[in-house]
Design a protein around this motif. Structure first.
Motif, mmCIF file in Angstrom:
data_model
loop_
_atom_site.group_PDB
_atom_site.id
_atom_site.type_symbol
_atom_site.label_atom_id
_atom_site.label_comp_id
_atom_site.label_asym_id
_atom_site.label_seq_id
_atom_site.Cartn_x
_atom_site.Cartn_y
_atom_site.Cartn_z
ATOM 1 N N TYR A 278 -1.286 -36.818 -63.124
ATOM 2 C CA TYR A 278 -1.080 -37.506 -61.848
ATOM 3 C C TYR A 278 -0.416 -38.865 -62.020
ATOM 4 O O TYR A 278 0.470 -39.239 -61.252
ATOM 5 N N GLY A 279 -0.842 -39.637 -63.015
ATOM 6 C CA GLY A 279 -0.279 -40.972 -63.206
ATOM 7 C C GLY A 279 1.190 -40.935 -63.555
ATOM 8 O O GLY A 279 1.982 -41.753 -63.066
ATOM 9 N N GLU A 280 1.576 -39.972 -64.381
ATOM 10 C CA GLU A 280 2.984 -39.841 -64.759
ATOM 11 C C GLU A 280 3.819 -39.361 -63.575
ATOM 12 O O GLU A 280 4.961 -39.804 -63.384
ATOM 13 N N ILE A 281 3.268 -38.474 -62.758
ATOM 14 C CA ILE A 281 3.980 -38.024 -61.555
ATOM 15 C C ILE A 281 4.136 -39.192 -60.588
ATOM 16 O O ILE A 281 5.200 -39.387 -59.993
ATOM 17 N N PHE A 282 3.090 -39.983 -60.438
ATOM 18 C CA PHE A 282 3.158 -41.151 -59.561
ATOM 19 C C PHE A 282 4.243 -42.114 -60.022
ATOM 20 O O PHE A 282 5.016 -42.637 -59.217
ATOM 21 N N TYR A 283 4.329 -42.353 -61.314
ATOM 22 C CA TYR A 283 5.373 -43.235 -61.851
ATOM 23 C C TYR A 283 6.753 -42.684 -61.522
ATOM 24 O O TYR A 283 7.643 -43.416 -61.096
ATOM 25 N N GLU A 284 6.912 -41.401 -61.721
ATOM 26 C CA GLU A 284 8.211 -40.771 -61.473
ATOM 27 C C GLU A 284 8.616 -40.881 -60.008
ATOM 28 O O GLU A 284 9.773 -41.167 -59.686
ATOM 29 N N LEU A 285 7.666 -40.690 -59.096
ATOM 30 C CA LEU A 285 7.980 -40.670 -57.668
ATOM 31 C C LEU A 285 8.169 -42.063 -57.077
ATOM 32 O O LEU A 285 9.145 -42.329 -56.386
ATOM 33 N N PHE A 286 7.202 -42.941 -57.320
ATOM 34 C CA PHE A 286 7.183 -44.212 -56.602
ATOM 35 C C PHE A 286 7.665 -45.396 -57.420
ATOM 36 O O PHE A 286 8.066 -46.409 -56.864
ATOM 37 N N ARG A 287 7.584 -45.301 -58.730
ATOM 38 C CA ARG A 287 8.015 -46.424 -59.556
ATOM 39 C C ARG A 287 9.451 -46.224 -60.031
ATOM 40 O O ARG A 287 10.313 -47.058 -59.823
ATOM 41 N N ASN A 288 9.729 -45.107 -60.634
ATOM 42 C CA ASN A 288 11.024 -44.889 -61.262
ATOM 43 C C ASN A 288 12.097 -44.479 -60.253
ATOM 44 O O ASN A 288 13.164 -45.073 -60.190
ATOM 45 N N SER A 289 11.795 -43.453 -59.448
ATOM 46 C CA SER A 289 12.812 -42.926 -58.534
ATOM 47 C C SER A 289 13.281 -43.967 -57.522
ATOM 48 O O SER A 289 14.465 -44.117 -57.271
ATOM 49 N N TRP A 290 12.321 -44.697 -56.941
ATOM 50 C CA TRP A 290 12.685 -45.676 -55.916
ATOM 51 C C TRP A 290 13.314 -46.926 -56.527
ATOM 52 O O TRP A 290 14.363 -47.384 -56.087
ATOM 53 N N ILE A 291 12.673 -47.504 -57.498
ATOM 54 C CA ILE A 291 13.123 -48.803 -58.009
ATOM 55 C C ILE A 291 14.398 -48.680 -58.819
ATOM 56 O O ILE A 291 15.297 -49.516 -58.726
ATOM 57 N N HIS A 292 14.507 -47.628 -59.623
ATOM 58 C CA HIS A 292 15.682 -47.493 -60.482
ATOM 59 C C HIS A 292 16.781 -46.627 -59.876
ATOM 60 O O HIS A 292 17.962 -46.888 -60.085
ATOM 61 N N GLY A 293 16.394 -45.603 -59.125
ATOM 62 C CA GLY A 293 17.393 -44.679 -58.606
ATOM 63 C C GLY A 293 17.593 -44.735 -57.102
ATOM 64 O O GLY A 293 18.469 -44.050 -56.571
ATOM 65 N N LEU A 294 16.764 -45.532 -56.394
ATOM 66 C CA LEU A 294 16.829 -45.600 -54.923
ATOM 67 C C LEU A 294 16.738 -44.204 -54.319
ATOM 68 O O LEU A 294 17.356 -43.901 -53.304
ATOM 69 N N ASP A 295 15.956 -43.350 -54.950
ATOM 70 C CA ASP A 295 15.812 -41.965 -54.526
ATOM 71 C C ASP A 295 14.396 -41.761 -54.010
ATOM 72 O O ASP A 295 13.437 -41.833 -54.774
ATOM 73 N N PRO A 296 14.226 -41.514 -52.710
ATOM 74 C CA PRO A 296 12.879 -41.364 -52.170
ATOM 75 C C PRO A 296 12.188 -40.095 -52.639
ATOM 76 O O PRO A 296 10.974 -40.028 -52.687
ATOM 77 N N GLY A 297 12.953 -39.059 -52.973
ATOM 78 C CA GLY A 297 12.346 -37.816 -53.427
ATOM 79 C C GLY A 297 11.733 -37.027 -52.284
ATOM 80 O O GLY A 297 11.434 -37.559 -51.214
ATOM 81 N N SER A 298 11.537 -35.760 -52.501
ATOM 82 C CA SER A 298 11.022 -34.893 -51.446
ATOM 83 C C SER A 298 9.578 -35.194 -51.106
ATOM 84 O O SER A 298 9.105 -34.845 -50.025
ATOM 85 N N GLN A 299 8.833 -35.852 -52.009
ATOM 86 C CA GLN A 299 7.424 -36.113 -51.748
ATOM 87 C C GLN A 299 7.224 -37.153 -50.647
ATOM 88 O O GLN A 299 6.121 -37.320 -50.153
ATOM 89 N N LEU A 300 8.273 -37.864 -50.260
ATOM 90 C CA LEU A 300 8.130 -38.919 -49.270
ATOM 91 C C LEU A 300 8.491 -38.471 -47.868
ATOM 92 O O LEU A 300 8.678 -39.286 -46.981
ATOM 93 N N GLU A 301 8.610 -37.158 -47.655
ATOM 94 C CA GLU A 301 8.888 -36.654 -46.319
ATOM 95 C C GLU A 301 7.707 -36.972 -45.409
ATOM 96 O O GLU A 301 6.563 -37.046 -45.851
ATOM 97 N N PRO A 302 7.967 -37.162 -44.091
ATOM 98 C CA PRO A 302 6.845 -37.402 -43.172
ATOM 99 C C PRO A 302 5.894 -36.216 -43.163
ATOM 100 O O PRO A 302 6.292 -35.077 -43.353
ATOM 101 N N THR A 303 4.620 -36.479 -42.971
ATOM 102 C CA THR A 303 3.633 -35.416 -42.875
ATOM 103 C C THR A 303 2.571 -35.846 -41.868
ATOM 104 O O THR A 303 2.583 -36.971 -41.394
ATOM 105 N N TRP A 304 1.642 -34.949 -41.531
ATOM 106 C CA TRP A 304 0.609 -35.306 -40.570
ATOM 107 C C TRP A 304 -0.269 -36.401 -41.149
ATOM 108 O O TRP A 304 -0.487 -36.475 -42.346
ATOM 109 N N PHE A 305 -0.758 -37.247 -40.266
ATOM 110 C CA PHE A 305 -1.538 -38.409 -40.668
ATOM 111 C C PHE A 305 -2.653 -37.997 -41.630
ATOM 112 O O PHE A 305 -3.408 -37.076 -41.370
ATOM 113 N N TYR A 306 -2.755 -38.681 -42.742
ATOM 114 C CA TYR A 306 -3.683 -38.278 -43.785
ATOM 115 C C TYR A 306 -4.124 -39.498 -44.585
ATOM 116 O O TYR A 306 -3.285 -40.290 -45.008
ATOM 117 N N ARG A 307 -5.432 -39.630 -44.783
ATOM 118 C CA ARG A 307 -5.948 -40.806 -45.483
ATOM 119 C C ARG A 307 -6.915 -40.441 -46.605
ATOM 120 O O ARG A 307 -7.679 -41.271 -47.043
#
Length: 213
Positions: free
Chosen positions: A139-168
Motif C-alpha cells: 500500500y505504501g509503495e502504491i500511495f507513493y506512486e499515485l500521489f507523490r511521484n505521479s503528481w509531483i514529478h509527472g503532473l499525472d493524476p492517474g485513474s485512481q483520482l477519478e471522482p467517486t461516491w462520497f467515502y470516508r
C-alpha cells in the motif's frame, strides 16, 4: 437523498498530494535517524515508514491485483515462472479491473481481504518470489506512486483520482466507470499523518538535528 443529489468528492487530489509530500518528508527524516540508505528506492522508504509508524495492520498489506498486473506487464522483466506461481496461488480470488460483469458494483472488497507482505512472501517464496518484487505492490509503495511521484514529478493524476461516491473510510475497492479502483481516502491519509508524526516523534533522539537538503 437521490443518487443524483448525493455528495460527491473529486478525491481531493491537492490534499492527497500535500499529505503525500509531508509523509515522504517524515520518511526521509526517519531514515536519517535509523541510518537507512534507500538511494533511488524512495517509495520503499515511504512504504517502510508507513508500515512502521502508520497503522501496521493496514500499511503492511499488498494489493494482489496491482502485483498481478505488474507481473503481466510485458515490460516488467518478471520471469514467466514467477507469474505462473502467482496465478497458482491466486487463481480466482484476485480482483482485477476488468468489467462490472466480473465483479458487480455492490460487491466491494476491503483492505482486510488483502494479504500482509510477510504472509504473501511465505506463500510465494517457494515459486521464486523475493521480497523486493512483492514490496512494490504494498500500500505504501502504491500511495507513493499515485500521489507523490505521479503528481509531483509527472503532473499525472492517474485513474485512481477519478471522482467517486462520497467515502470516508479506510482503503477500499470500488467500481467506477467500469474499473475497479483502489481508494485511499483523504480523511484516512490525514489520520495516518497524525498517527505517524506522533509515533515518529517518540523515537527521535533528544537533541537530534535534521539536515535539510
Amino acid at each position: 437523498m437521490s443518487k443524483e443529489n448525493s455528495p460527491r468528492t473529486s478525491f481531493d487530489p491537492e490534499g492527497s498530494v500535500l499529505i503525500g509530500a509531508c509523509l515522504d518528508s517524515l520518511a526521509k527524516y526517519w531514515a536519517q535517524t535509523k541510518n537507512k540508505r534507500y538511494k533511488k528506492r524512495q517509495r520503499n522508504r515511504l512504504g517502510d515508514f508507513l508500515a512502521t509508524h502508520g497503522d501496521p495492520e493496514i500499511w503492511t498489506k499488498v494489493n494482489p491485483a496491482h502485483l498481478l498486473m505488474r507481473a503481466r506487464d510485458s515490460g516488467s522483466k518478471i520471469d514467466p515462472a514467477l507469474l505462473k506461481g502467482l496465478e497458482s496461488v491466486y487463481p480466482q480470488s484476485i480482483h482485477l479491473p476488468w468489467t462490472p460483469k466480473d465483479m458487480p458494483k455492490r460487491n466491494r472488497k476491503k483492505w482486510s481481504g488483502d494479504p500482509a507482505l510477510t504472509d504473501l512472501l511465505h506463500q510465494l517464496e517457494s515459486y521464486g518470489w523475493e521480497e523486493h518484487r512483492l514490496v512494490l505492490s504494498r500500500y505504501g509503495e502504491i500511495f507513493y506512486e499515485l500521489f507523490r511521484n505521479s503528481w509531483i514529478h509527472g503532473l499525472d493524476p492517474g485513474s485512481q483520482l477519478e471522482p467517486t461516491w462520497f467515502y470516508r473510510g479506510k482503503p477500499e475497492y470500488e467500481y467506477f466507470r467500469g474499473e475497479l479502483k483502489f481508494l485511499i481516502p483523504l480523511a484516512f491519509l490525514v489520520e495516518t499523518f497524525d498517527q505517524a508524526l506522533n509515533s515518529f516523534k517518540k523515537e527521535v533522539p533528544e537533541g537530534y538535528r535534521f539536515l535539510l537538503d
